[in-house]
Design a protein around this motif. Structure first.
Motif, PDB file in Angstrom:
ATOM      1  N   ASP A   5       0.852  -1.181   0.000  1.00 29.69           N
ATOM      2  CA  ASP A   5       0.000   0.000   0.000  1.00 29.69           C
ATOM      3  C   ASP A   5       0.886   1.227   0.000  1.00 29.69           C
ATOM      4  O   ASP A   5       1.789   1.353   0.828  1.00 29.69           O
ATOM      5  N   LEU A   6       0.656   2.116  -0.932  1.00 31.05           N
ATOM      6  CA  LEU A   6       1.391   3.375  -1.003  1.00 31.05           C
ATOM      7  C   LEU A   6       0.517   4.447  -0.374  1.00 31.05           C
ATOM      8  O   LEU A   6      -0.625   4.657  -0.785  1.00 31.05           O
ATOM      9  N   ILE A   7       1.046   5.105   0.632  1.00 31.26           N
ATOM     10  CA  ILE A   7       0.270   6.057   1.414  1.00 31.26           C
ATOM     11  C   ILE A   7       0.707   7.483   1.086  1.00 31.26           C
ATOM     12  O   ILE A   7       1.889   7.804   1.144  1.00 31.26           O
ATOM     13  N   VAL A   8      -0.275   8.308   0.742  1.00 33.48           N
ATOM     14  CA  VAL A   8      -0.048   9.721   0.462  1.00 33.48           C
ATOM     15  C   VAL A   8      -0.505  10.488   1.694  1.00 33.48           C
ATOM     16  O   VAL A   8      -1.660  10.381   2.108  1.00 33.48           O
ATOM     17  N   ALA A   9       0.404  11.251   2.291  1.00 34.18           N
ATOM     18  CA  ALA A   9       0.074  12.014   3.498  1.00 34.18           C
ATOM     19  C   ALA A   9       0.988  13.226   3.600  1.00 34.18           C
ATOM     20  O   ALA A   9       2.028  13.289   2.950  1.00 34.18           O
ATOM     21  N   ARG A  10       0.598  14.155   4.436  1.00 33.01           N
ATOM     22  CA  ARG A  10       1.414  15.342   4.685  1.00 33.01           C
ATOM     23  C   ARG A  10       2.785  14.941   5.211  1.00 33.01           C
ATOM     24  O   ARG A  10       2.906  14.037   6.026  1.00 33.01           O
ATOM     25  N   ALA A  11       3.800  15.622   4.715  1.00 29.30           N
ATOM     26  CA  ALA A  11       5.180  15.448   5.195  1.00 29.30           C
ATOM     27  C   ALA A  11       5.735  16.849   5.415  1.00 29.30           C
ATOM     28  O   ALA A  11       6.384  17.405   4.535  1.00 29.30           O
ATOM     29  N   GLY A  12       5.412  17.437   6.539  1.00 26.93           N
ATOM     30  CA  GLY A  12       5.802  18.824   6.786  1.00 26.93           C
ATOM     31  C   GLY A  12       4.977  19.754   5.924  1.00 26.93           C
ATOM     32  O   GLY A  12       3.758  19.686   5.916  1.00 26.93           O
ATOM     33  N   GLU A  13       5.649  20.598   5.172  1.00 25.44           N
ATOM     34  CA  GLU A  13       4.965  21.540   4.285  1.00 25.44           C
ATOM     35  C   GLU A  13       4.618  20.909   2.937  1.00 25.44           C
ATOM     36  O   GLU A  13       3.910  21.513   2.139  1.00 25.44           O
ATOM     37  N   ARG A  14       5.106  19.715   2.686  1.00 19.59           N
ATOM     38  CA  ARG A  14       4.879  19.042   1.403  1.00 19.59           C
ATOM     39  C   ARG A  14       4.042  17.797   1.610  1.00 19.59           C
ATOM     40  O   ARG A  14       3.568  17.524   2.689  1.00 19.59           O
ATOM     41  N   TRP A  15       3.907  17.015   0.539  1.00 17.06           N
ATOM     42  CA  TRP A  15       3.170  15.758   0.570  1.00 17.06           C
ATOM     43  C   TRP A  15       4.143  14.621   0.301  1.00 17.06           C
ATOM     44  O   TRP A  15       4.973  14.706  -0.592  1.00 17.06           O
ATOM     45  N   GLY A  16       4.026  13.552   1.072  1.00 15.93           N
ATOM     46  CA  GLY A  16       4.923  12.423   0.930  1.00 15.93           C
ATOM     47  C   GLY A  16       4.210  11.170   0.462  1.00 15.93           C
ATOM     48  O   GLY A  16       3.007  11.010   0.652  1.00 15.93           O
ATOM     49  N   VAL A  17       4.968  10.284  -0.151  1.00 13.11           N
ATOM     50  CA  VAL A  17       4.491   8.958  -0.531  1.00 13.11           C
ATOM     51  C   VAL A  17       5.341   7.974   0.250  1.00 13.11           C
ATOM     52  O   VAL A  17       6.569   8.012   0.189  1.00 13.11           O
ATOM     53  N   SER A  18       4.678   7.107   1.007  1.00 14.43           N
ATOM     54  CA  SER A  18       5.422   6.147   1.812  1.00 14.43           C
ATOM     55  C   SER A  18       4.865   4.750   1.627  1.00 14.43           C
ATOM     56  O   SER A  18       3.727   4.553   1.212  1.00 14.43           O
ATOM     57  N   ALA A  19       5.699   3.774   1.950  1.00 11.66           N
ATOM     58  CA  ALA A  19       5.319   2.366   1.972  1.00 11.66           C
ATOM     59  C   ALA A  19       5.705   1.873   3.365  1.00 11.66           C
ATOM     60  O   ALA A  19       6.877   1.918   3.732  1.00 11.66           O
ATOM     61  N   GLY A  20       4.721   1.470   4.134  1.00  8.21           N
ATOM     62  CA  GLY A  20       5.002   1.128   5.514  1.00  8.21           C
ATOM     63  C   GLY A  20       5.409   2.380   6.259  1.00  8.21           C
ATOM     64  O   GLY A  20       4.742   3.400   6.187  1.00  8.21           O
ATOM     65  N   ARG A  21       6.540   2.333   6.920  1.00  9.41           N
ATOM     66  CA  ARG A  21       7.030   3.513   7.651  1.00  9.41           C
ATOM     67  C   ARG A  21       8.143   4.232   6.910  1.00  9.41           C
ATOM     68  O   ARG A  21       8.750   5.158   7.434  1.00  9.41           O
ATOM     69  N   GLU A  22       8.410   3.815   5.691  1.00  8.35           N
ATOM     70  CA  GLU A  22       9.511   4.403   4.926  1.00  8.35           C
ATOM     71  C   GLU A  22       8.995   5.435   3.927  1.00  8.35           C
ATOM     72  O   GLU A  22       8.173   5.125   3.058  1.00  8.35           O
ATOM     73  N   LEU A  23       9.488   6.661   4.036  1.00 11.01           N
ATOM     74  CA  LEU A  23       9.139   7.728   3.102  1.00 11.01           C
ATOM     75  C   LEU A  23       9.912   7.496   1.810  1.00 11.01           C
ATOM     76  O   LEU A  23      11.131   7.414   1.805  1.00 11.01           O
ATOM     77  N   LEU A  24       9.180   7.371   0.707  1.00 14.73           N
ATOM     78  CA  LEU A  24       9.802   7.064  -0.580  1.00 14.73           C
ATOM     79  C   LEU A  24      10.043   8.294  -1.438  1.00 14.73           C
ATOM     80  O   LEU A  24      11.027   8.371  -2.155  1.00 14.73           O
ATOM     81  N   ALA A  25       9.105   9.252  -1.387  1.00 16.12           N
ATOM     82  CA  ALA A  25       9.216  10.438  -2.243  1.00 16.12           C
ATOM     83  C   ALA A  25       8.434  11.581  -1.617  1.00 16.12           C
ATOM     84  O   ALA A  25       7.538  11.368  -0.815  1.00 16.12           O
ATOM     85  N   VAL A  26       8.781  12.794  -2.027  1.00 15.39           N
ATOM     86  CA  VAL A  26       8.103  14.000  -1.551  1.00 15.39           C
ATOM     87  C   VAL A  26       7.710  14.829  -2.766  1.00 15.39           C
ATOM     88  O   VAL A  26       8.470  14.947  -3.720  1.00 15.39           O
ATOM     89  N   ALA A  27       6.502  15.395  -2.710  1.00 14.87           N
ATOM     90  CA  ALA A  27       6.003  16.243  -3.797  1.00 14.87           C
ATOM     91  C   ALA A  27       5.512  17.561  -3.212  1.00 14.87           C
ATOM     92  O   ALA A  27       5.195  17.653  -2.030  1.00 14.87           O
ATOM     93  N   GLU A  28       5.431  18.564  -4.045  1.00 16.67           N
ATOM     94  CA  GLU A  28       4.980  19.888  -3.605  1.00 16.67           C
ATOM     95  C   GLU A  28       3.485  19.928  -3.315  1.00 16.67           C
ATOM     96  O   GLU A  28       3.047  20.656  -2.432  1.00 16.67           O
ATOM     97  N   THR A  29       2.683  19.165  -4.073  1.00 16.52           N
ATOM     98  CA  THR A  29       1.228  19.213  -3.905  1.00 16.52           C
ATOM     99  C   THR A  29       0.668  17.810  -3.678  1.00 16.52           C
ATOM    100  O   THR A  29       1.292  16.807  -4.029  1.00 16.52           O
ATOM    101  N   LYS A  30      -0.531  17.777  -3.112  1.00 23.84           N
ATOM    102  CA  LYS A  30      -1.222  16.506  -2.886  1.00 23.84           C
ATOM    103  C   LYS A  30      -1.499  15.824  -4.230  1.00 23.84           C
ATOM    104  O   LYS A  30      -1.344  14.614  -4.364  1.00 23.84           O
TER     105      LYS A  30
END
Length: 65
Positions: A5-30
């Motif tokens: 499951d790839l989870i899209v959630a807030r990561a500070g001021e940006r949006w992150g994509v994570s798998a489990g507890r590992e942050l895989l990528a960060v994007a500027e917008t949701k």
């Protein structure tokens, strides 16, 4: 291959994509994070795995600061 499951959630001021507890990528917008997670899920499914995108809602409060 197990389900990822790839989870899209807030990561500070940006949006992150994570798998489990590992942050895989960060994007500027949701929207960009959802698009990135969708493409990654498509690649995982094409390689024989199972994957879905889960979008976490933002926490909101109506209490005064």
């Amino acid at each position: 291959m197990s389900r990822n499951d790839l989870i899209v959630a807030r990561a500070g001021e940006r949006w992150g994509v994570s798998a489990g507890r590992e942050l895989l990528a960060v994007a500027e917008t949701k929207r960009d994070a959802r698009r990135l997670a969708g493409e990654a899920a498509k690649i995982l499914r094409a390689s024989g795995g199972e994957s879905k995108v889960v979008v976490k809602g933002e926490r909101r409060t109506f209490k005064p600061d």
